[in-house]
Design a protein around this motif. Structure first.
Motif, PDB file in Angstrom:
ATOM      1  N   GLU A  45       1.084   2.139  13.705  1.00  0.00           N
ATOM      2  CA  GLU A  45       0.457   1.557  14.886  1.00  0.00           C
ATOM      3  C   GLU A  45      -0.871   0.879  14.554  1.00  0.00           C
ATOM      4  OE1 GLU A  45       1.816   1.167  17.825  1.00  0.00           O
ATOM      5  OE2 GLU A  45       3.615   2.081  16.964  1.00  0.00           O
ATOM      6  N   THR A  46      -1.556   1.353  13.532  1.00  0.00           N
ATOM      7  CA  THR A  46      -2.838   0.761  13.158  1.00  0.00           C
ATOM      8  C   THR A  46      -2.639  -0.626  12.569  1.00  0.00           C
ATOM      9  OG1 THR A  46      -3.658   2.974  12.629  1.00  0.00           O
ATOM     10  CG2 THR A  46      -4.962   1.102  11.841  1.00  0.00           C
ATOM     11  N   GLU A  47      -3.452  -1.578  12.999  1.00  0.00           N
ATOM     12  CA  GLU A  47      -3.412  -2.940  12.482  1.00  0.00           C
ATOM     13  C   GLU A  47      -4.726  -3.250  11.764  1.00  0.00           C
ATOM     14  OE1 GLU A  47      -0.696  -5.308  15.738  1.00  0.00           O
ATOM     15  OE2 GLU A  47      -2.836  -5.111  16.147  1.00  0.00           O
ATOM     16  N   LEU A  48      -4.642  -4.075  10.728  1.00  0.00           N
ATOM     17  CA  LEU A  48      -5.836  -4.543  10.036  1.00  0.00           C
ATOM     18  C   LEU A  48      -6.044  -6.013  10.385  1.00  0.00           C
ATOM     19  CD1 LEU A  48      -5.337  -2.927   6.513  1.00  0.00           C
ATOM     20  CD2 LEU A  48      -6.682  -2.052   8.442  1.00  0.00           C
ATOM     21  N   PHE A  49      -7.161  -6.309  10.989  1.00  0.00           N
ATOM     22  CA  PHE A  49      -7.442  -7.682  11.396  1.00  0.00           C
ATOM     23  C   PHE A  49      -7.970  -8.506  10.227  1.00  0.00           C
ATOM     24  CE2 PHE A  49      -6.706  -6.034  15.477  1.00  0.00           C
ATOM     25  CZ  PHE A  49      -6.589  -7.098  16.372  1.00  0.00           C
ATOM     26  N   GLU A  50      -7.849  -9.812  10.338  1.00  0.00           N
ATOM     27  CA  GLU A  50      -8.391 -10.732   9.340  1.00  0.00           C
ATOM     28  C   GLU A  50      -9.914 -10.703   9.431  1.00  0.00           C
ATOM     29  OE1 GLU A  50      -8.594 -13.323   6.325  1.00  0.00           O
ATOM     30  OE2 GLU A  50      -6.677 -12.655   7.132  1.00  0.00           O
TER      31      GLU A  50
ATOM     32  N   LEU B 274      -5.236  -4.078   0.531  1.00  0.00           N
ATOM     33  CA  LEU B 274      -4.851  -2.799   1.126  1.00  0.00           C
ATOM     34  C   LEU B 274      -5.197  -1.640   0.199  1.00  0.00           C
ATOM     35  CD1 LEU B 274      -3.432  -1.241   3.401  1.00  0.00           C
ATOM     36  CD2 LEU B 274      -1.266  -1.671   2.215  1.00  0.00           C
ATOM     37  N   VAL B 275      -4.929  -1.797  -1.089  1.00  0.00           N
ATOM     38  CA  VAL B 275      -5.205  -0.743  -2.064  1.00  0.00           C
ATOM     39  C   VAL B 275      -6.698  -0.427  -2.115  1.00  0.00           C
ATOM     40  CG1 VAL B 275      -5.236  -0.219  -4.535  1.00  0.00           C
ATOM     41  CG2 VAL B 275      -3.156  -1.114  -3.485  1.00  0.00           C
ATOM     42  N   THR B 276      -7.540  -1.461  -2.148  1.00  0.00           N
ATOM     43  CA  THR B 276      -8.977  -1.219  -2.221  1.00  0.00           C
ATOM     44  C   THR B 276      -9.511  -0.593  -0.930  1.00  0.00           C
ATOM     45  OG1 THR B 276      -9.474  -3.504  -1.543  1.00  0.00           O
ATOM     46  CG2 THR B 276      -9.373  -3.055  -3.901  1.00  0.00           C
TER      47      THR B 276
ATOM     48  N   VAL C 203       5.475   4.699   0.072  1.00  0.00           N
ATOM     49  CA  VAL C 203       5.412   3.270  -0.240  1.00  0.00           C
ATOM     50  C   VAL C 203       4.941   2.549   1.020  1.00  0.00           C
ATOM     51  CG1 VAL C 203       6.758   1.204  -0.785  1.00  0.00           C
ATOM     52  CG2 VAL C 203       7.179   3.344  -2.027  1.00  0.00           C
ATOM     53  N   ILE C 204       3.901   1.740   0.874  1.00  0.00           N
ATOM     54  CA  ILE C 204       3.327   1.027   2.017  1.00  0.00           C
ATOM     55  C   ILE C 204       3.473  -0.468   1.786  1.00  0.00           C
ATOM     56  CG2 ILE C 204       1.286   0.715   3.469  1.00  0.00           C
ATOM     57  CD1 ILE C 204       0.200   3.334   2.287  1.00  0.00           C
ATOM     58  N   SER C 205       4.035  -1.162   2.766  1.00  0.00           N
ATOM     59  CA  SER C 205       4.211  -2.610   2.666  1.00  0.00           C
ATOM     60  C   SER C 205       3.323  -3.315   3.690  1.00  0.00           C
ATOM     61  CB  SER C 205       5.667  -3.003   2.916  1.00  0.00           C
ATOM     62  OG  SER C 205       6.511  -2.497   1.899  1.00  0.00           O
ATOM     63  N   PRO C 206       2.388  -4.142   3.218  1.00  0.00           N
ATOM     64  CA  PRO C 206       1.601  -4.946   4.158  1.00  0.00           C
ATOM     65  C   PRO C 206       2.477  -6.036   4.764  1.00  0.00           C
ATOM     66  CG  PRO C 206       1.080  -5.562   1.901  1.00  0.00           C
ATOM     67  CD  PRO C 206       2.026  -4.405   1.816  1.00  0.00           C
ATOM     68  N   VAL C 207       2.330  -6.254   6.061  1.00  0.00           N
ATOM     69  CA  VAL C 207       3.154  -7.243   6.751  1.00  0.00           C
ATOM     70  C   VAL C 207       2.248  -8.193   7.525  1.00  0.00           C
ATOM     71  CG1 VAL C 207       5.088  -7.648   8.307  1.00  0.00           C
ATOM     72  CG2 VAL C 207       4.934  -5.492   7.061  1.00  0.00           C
ATOM     73  N   GLN C 208       2.188  -9.425   7.095  1.00  0.00           N
ATOM     74  CA  GLN C 208       1.474 -10.451   7.843  1.00  0.00           C
ATOM     75  C   GLN C 208       2.423 -11.057   8.884  1.00  0.00           C
ATOM     76  OE1 GLN C 208      -0.646 -13.346   5.394  1.00  0.00           O
ATOM     77  NE2 GLN C 208      -0.543 -11.923   3.670  1.00  0.00           N
ATOM     78  N   PRO C 209       1.879 -11.656   9.943  1.00  0.00           N
ATOM     79  CA  PRO C 209       2.746 -12.286  10.953  1.00  0.00           C
ATOM     80  C   PRO C 209       3.308 -13.610  10.457  1.00  0.00           C
ATOM     81  CG  PRO C 209       0.447 -12.559  11.547  1.00  0.00           C
ATOM     82  CD  PRO C 209       0.462 -11.673  10.348  1.00  0.00           C
TER      83      PRO C 209
END
Length: 236
Positions: A181-186, A19-21, A109-115
Motif C-alpha cells: 500500500e505504501t507508495e514512493l513519490f518522485e 529502492l535499495v539505498t 523479493v521486491i519489485s519497484p513498479v513505475q506507472p
C-alpha cells in the motif's frame, strides 16, 4: 538469522538501486547491520558507495560489496552474512542467469513498479520467476510490488490505475505476490543522494526529506509486518 532481500526487475531504470539505498538507510537507522550486494553490471550501487566515501558521507551500519556471478554471490553471503542482520541485493536490470540464484537465496523479493506499461510487465515477470522457484524448490519466497516515482498528476494516468488490477489478476491466477500500500513519490532528494550524499536518513530534515522519510518508514514497517504475518501463519 540473517535475512536476505532482493530488489528485482528486468527493466533497466526501474528504480531498484534507489529502492535499495532507501531501505538500507532506514533499516540501518533502526540499528540493523546491513550488507548491500551490487549484482548489477552497471554498478550504480557501488558507484554511489564510492562517491559516499569520496565525499565523506559514509553511512553507519551499512557495507557494500560487489558480486556479479552466481559463485561470487554465494561466496559473499557465506563469507559476510553472519556479520549482518540484513542483506539486500541489487539485482541486474536485465534477464540474467544469476537472477534465479538471487531469488532462490532471498526470503523477500521486491519489485519497484513505475506507472508505465513496461515496468508493470517487468514486475509481473519477476512475480512469475519467484513463483517458478517456489514451485520447483518448495520454498516460500515472498514477492512484493512497490509503486515508485509516483506524482500527483501521474495518479490520473491509465498505467497507474492499471497497477492494482494487474497485481490482482496475478493473485487470481494463483501467483503469490502482493501490492504494497505504501507508495514512493518522485522526489529530487532521491536523485541527489545518488551523488554521494549518503542515505536519505542522513539528509537535513527539510519538508521534502521529512515527507520522503515518512514514506520509507511506512514502507519498511509494511514489509516487516507482512513478513511477520507469514512467519506466524507458518508457525500456526
Amino acid at each position: 538469522m540473517t535475512r536476505i532481500y532482493a530488489a528485482v526487475s528486468n527493466k533497466g531504470g526501474a528504480g531498484k538501486t534507489t529502492l535499495v539505498t532507501l531501505l538500507s538507510g532506514e533499516y540501518a537507522l533502526r540499528g540493523e547491520r546491513v550488507l548491500l550486494i551490487d549484482a548489477d553490471a552497471r554498478k550504480n550501487l557501488s558507484g554511489w558507495w564510492k562517491l559516499c566515501h569520496t565525499k565523506g558521507n559514509v553511512p553507519e551500519n551499512i557495507a557494500v560489496t560487489i558480486a556479479a556471478t552466481q559463485r561470487s554471490i554465494e561466496t559473499e553471503i557465506a563469507r559476510l552474512g553472519r556479520s549482518f542482520d540484513l542483506i539486500v541485493i541489487d539485482a541486474p536490470g536485465v534477464d540474467s542467469t544469476i537472477l534465479s540464484t538471487i531469488i532462490r537465496t532471498s526470503q523477500i523479493v521486491i519489485s519497484p513498479v513505475q506507472p508505465a506499461i513496461k515496468e508493470i510487465e517487468a514486475a509481473g515477470q519477476a512475480a512469475a520467476a519467484v513463483n517458478e522457484i517456489n514451485d520447483e524448490f518448495g520454498s516460500r519466497i515472498l514477492h512484493f510490488n512497490v509503486r515508485t516515482r509516483i506524482t500527483v498528476p501521474g495518479r490520473n494516468l491509465e498505467a497507474y490505475r492499471y497497477i492494482r488490477p494487474f497485481v490482482a489478476g496475478l493473485v487470481a491466477a494463483d501467483y503469490q505476490t502482493t501490492l504494497l500500500e505504501t507508495e514512493l513519490f518522485e522526489r529530487n532528494v532521491y536523485r541527489e543522494i545518488q551523488n554521494g550524499l549518503g542515505t536519505l536518513q542522513m539528509q537535513e530534515l527539510t519538508e521534502t526529506v521529512r515527507k520522503a522519510r515518512a514514506e520509507v518508514q511506512a514502507l519498511v514497517t509494511e514489509i516487516e509486518q507482512k513478513r511477520a504475518d507469514i512467519v506466524r501463519e507458518e508457525a500456526a
